[in-house]
Enzyme design. Structure first.
Site, short mmCIF file in Angstrom:
data_model
loop_
_atom_site.label_atom_id
_atom_site.label_comp_id
_atom_site.label_asym_id
_atom_site.label_seq_id
_atom_site.Cartn_x
_atom_site.Cartn_y
_atom_site.Cartn_z
N TYR A 72 0.83 -1.09 0.09
CA TYR A 72 -0.16 -0.17 0.15
C TYR A 72 0.89 1.51 -0.07
O TYR A 72 1.62 1.55 0.97
CB TYR A 72 -1.02 -0.03 1.21
CG TYR A 72 -1.93 1.01 1.29
CD1 TYR A 72 -2.29 2.24 0.21
CD2 TYR A 72 -2.76 1.29 2.55
CE1 TYR A 72 -2.86 3.14 0.50
CE2 TYR A 72 -3.48 2.29 2.74
CZ TYR A 72 -3.66 3.16 1.84
OH TYR A 72 -4.63 4.19 1.89
N LYS A 96 -1.64 -1.52 -3.97
CA LYS A 96 -3.02 -0.30 -3.69
C LYS A 96 -2.06 1.08 -3.87
O LYS A 96 -1.15 1.53 -2.96
CB LYS A 96 -3.54 -0.32 -2.40
CG LYS A 96 -4.55 0.69 -2.29
CD LYS A 96 -5.23 0.89 -0.85
CE LYS A 96 -6.18 1.81 -0.67
NZ LYS A 96 -6.99 2.26 0.44
#
Length: 312
Positions: free
Chosen positions: A139, A167
């Site tokens: 992330y 992400k």
């Protein structure tokens, strides 16, 4: 592992963690919230992310949350556990808890606040990878971690054995695209915007969806990606416009907030919809009456019925 090791796609929100007014973890409310998400056709959920207030939970609480959330996982509804932490030792504790609970994967930012360098970031992810066998999502969260991982660094992380997805919440769209084109054949890549550009990119086969916030619009947010899968560009764009209404009303372009705090905004919106999302924990504060009215006005603008807020 690689992108083909998982079937994650579409809209997978980082959901709120329900706490009682007194600050206790409310597992019953979590089950109700997650059942609603499943019924709305959402494509998965992330537990204990930024929206889930990981920073105010103990390790046993996070493990308990993972166990409860895992009860809702299914073939079309993967459940991931966020393992954000300041040290690899702590992140490994959370990753092993997610694995023990039977979650489908984990989400992990670089250590926040301390601004690690490139080698430290790689070593951090490698250590967590080596301690577990669970699929891992990298992330990139510059606003919270004060580092913005570029395509080259993300590419290096994508080569770590258990990394299956990224992400990328960078505010630099050129960097987002560079990472997408470089890595999408190796890992699932999340962060496409819910607008005409996002629909066009997805319909051309780029990216895998959006790991968003809260899931407050329910089937509308899932519907954008379903329409993309069906080749229905017009419907996707119209549903994406609904997503932009509340994003533009409550948040800033860098994912910061215009008032209150993100967690209280999302919880208030869900509670106004009748979903028991609970309350925030200190140091966060609940919204003021004026701020609650602002959230409600946006929901009403979207044609969403609202009810009275209670302490239930």
């Amino acid at each position: 592992m690689n992108r083909n090791s998982v079937n994650w796609r579409g809209y997978i929100p980082a959901i709120t963690t329900p706490f009682t007014r007194e600050g206790a973890l409310d597992i019953d409310a979590l089950h109700t919230q997650m059942s609603w998400l499943v019924d709305e056709g959402i494509h998965g959920a992330i537990l204990a992310g930024t929206s889930g207030e990981w920073f105010s939970m103990t390790a046993p609480e996070r493990a308990r949350l993972f166990m409860a959330g895992a009860e809702h996982r299914g073939g079309a509804f993967p459940v991931l556990g966020a393992c954000n932490a300041f040290t690899p030792r702590e992140a490994i504790v959370h990753a092993r808890a997610a694995e023990a609970a039977g979650l489908d994967g984990i989400l992990l930012t670089p250590p926040p606040y301390i601004v690690p360098n490139r080698n430290e970031i790689v070593a951090f992810y490698q250590a967590v990878n080596d301690a577990t066998d669970i699929p891992l999502t990298v992330y990139n969260w510059p606003r919270g971690c004060v580092v913005d991982m570029d395509a080259d660094l993300l590419g290096e992380l994508a080569q770590i054995e258990n990394v299956v997805a990224i992400k990328n919440s960078t505010g630099d769209f050129a960097s987002f695209l560079a990472g997408m084109y470089a890595l999408e054949k190796d890992v699932r890549y999340f962060g496409l915007p819910t607008n005409a550009m996002g629909a066009d990119l997805a319909m051309l086969g780029h990216g895998d969806g959006l790991m968003g916030t809260g899931g407050i619009l329910g089937r509308d947010q899932a519907g954008f990606w379903n329409a993309v899968d069906d080749g229905d560009r017009e419907t996707a764009i119209e549903l994406g416009k609904r997503d932009r209404v509340y994003m533009d009303a409550w948040f800033r372009s860098d994912y910061g907030v215009q008032f209150g705090n993100q967690q209280a905004i999302i919880k208030t919106a869900l509670r106004l919809r009748g979903i028991p999302a609970g309350f925030v924990r200190a140091p966060l504060l609940e919204l003021t009456p004026e701020e609650i009215a602002r959230v409600e006005a946006t929901l009403l603008e979207l044609g969403i019925e609202t009810g009275s807020l209670t302490d239930d």
